[in-house]
Scaffold this motif. Sequence first.
Motif, short mmCIF file in Angstrom:
data_model
loop_
_atom_site.label_atom_id
_atom_site.label_comp_id
_atom_site.label_asym_id
_atom_site.label_seq_id
_atom_site.Cartn_x
_atom_site.Cartn_y
_atom_site.Cartn_z
N LEU A 42 43.55 -53.51 -38.70
CA LEU A 42 42.88 -52.82 -39.80
C LEU A 42 43.20 -53.41 -41.17
CD1 LEU A 42 43.09 -49.04 -38.80
CD2 LEU A 42 41.45 -50.79 -38.11
N GLY A 43 44.16 -54.30 -41.23
CA GLY A 43 44.55 -54.86 -42.52
C GLY A 43 45.30 -53.85 -43.38
N LEU A 44 46.09 -52.99 -42.75
CA LEU A 44 46.86 -52.00 -43.50
C LEU A 44 48.12 -52.68 -44.02
CD1 LEU A 44 46.57 -48.90 -41.12
CD2 LEU A 44 44.96 -49.74 -42.85
N ALA A 45 48.02 -53.28 -45.18
CA ALA A 45 49.10 -54.10 -45.71
C ALA A 45 50.26 -53.28 -46.23
CB ALA A 45 48.57 -55.00 -46.83
N ARG A 46 50.11 -51.98 -46.34
CA ARG A 46 51.17 -51.13 -46.88
C ARG A 46 51.44 -49.94 -45.96
NH1 ARG A 46 51.88 -55.12 -49.03
NH2 ARG A 46 51.99 -55.64 -51.25
N THR A 47 51.51 -50.21 -44.66
CA THR A 47 51.81 -49.17 -43.67
C THR A 47 52.87 -49.68 -42.71
OG1 THR A 47 49.58 -48.22 -43.75
CG2 THR A 47 50.88 -47.76 -41.79
N GLY A 48 53.96 -48.93 -42.55
CA GLY A 48 54.99 -49.33 -41.61
C GLY A 48 56.22 -48.47 -41.73
N TYR A 49 57.17 -48.72 -40.84
CA TYR A 49 58.45 -48.04 -40.87
C TYR A 49 59.43 -48.79 -41.78
CZ TYR A 49 57.01 -45.46 -36.61
OH TYR A 49 56.35 -44.66 -35.69
#
Length: 393
Positions: free
Chosen positions: A236-243
């Motif tokens: 999805l190109g979620l460049a600012r999502t993560g743990y």
Amino acid sequence: MRRRALLGVGLGALAGCTARPARGTPRAPASPSPVSPWTLPVATPSPWRTGKSRADRLRDAVTPFLSSLMFPGGVVFAAVDGAVVAHFAFGDAVRYDAAKAELSADRRVPATTETLYDLASLTKTFTAVLALRLVEQGLLALDAPVAGYLPSFVDKPAITVQMLLTHTSGLSKDVPLAGSTPAERVEHVLREPPVGPAGGGYLYADQNFIALGAIVSRLSGKPLDLLVREQIAGPLGLARTGYNPPSSLPTAATEGGIRGTVHDPSAAAFGGVAGHAGLFATASDVALLGRVLLTGGGPLLRPSTVDLMRADANRRFGPAAAHGLGVDVDQAWYMGKLAGRGAFGHTGFTGTSLVCDPGRRIVLVLLTNRVHPDASRGSNNPARRAVADAMLS
């Protein structure tokens, strides 16, 4: 506003291109490498169209709650039929110090649309997507006993995978932590006995998604943080999502001025990575996941799987228990007037929420840090409802 690609972006494209071998030269097999959401390129064109309606009404809806200090700040993202109608930040990402004293104006950190928020239980929807991908691959069955995937459930043979997803397993709402390592603490939670009969009713419990996260990781052979990067953030190109976000990124504070460390005590005890909590993201990233689930699954899930995910699987327990596979369904206590026509979404204890309305083609995200400096102000459900209602006013 920074844009991300939604459809048609593969992990290979995100990781960069390699030189084309000469004609006739055997191609070496690809060597997959981990994809970090923190370094994903921002791609164009935007999956959203531009629009201006409703923005003023949404600002008016959130302002009274900011003024009453229900939360220090936050971000609203709203889209209708793929058109962004509002994307704005308000208040502060950091307003108090570690001693919970209010900072002077020059020492505060304003919230921006690029601020990351601790999603808390909104993480559960991401975990559900990972689990349903395994269902599509034939590696996981919704009606199968969890004990077939987790030896820790050998004494809970009646609990199925679907019961975990719908909070009907009878597992405990609160489980005390024990153990000296993250692995031992997870195992302790998984071994806790249920407090009610399997399938006997709806009882929201983090233990369900702690177990689901353990199943997903066990079957995939990879930790959850890597799975989110490769299977959700990457496509999805979620460049600012993560743990466990790096300290270099702007992150809203929670209790005691903590930034970038998960607020949930269980997830923190597990090293910050868990199936029920732990993810950080921007409002626009959360909205992109919502849009995928609103429009058929995109590169993540098949349309039929998305239909199953967002359908009420708990009808026999009444409307208050309406829940799909990892999402709430038509819950007016936070969806306001958007509830009633198949709306689905999830909330997070830290003050976050996602609402998707298929009939009106609405994606609405409200991220706040209402637990900064602590959780004494109570729930921000009134603000969630007001923002949802403003979408229809």
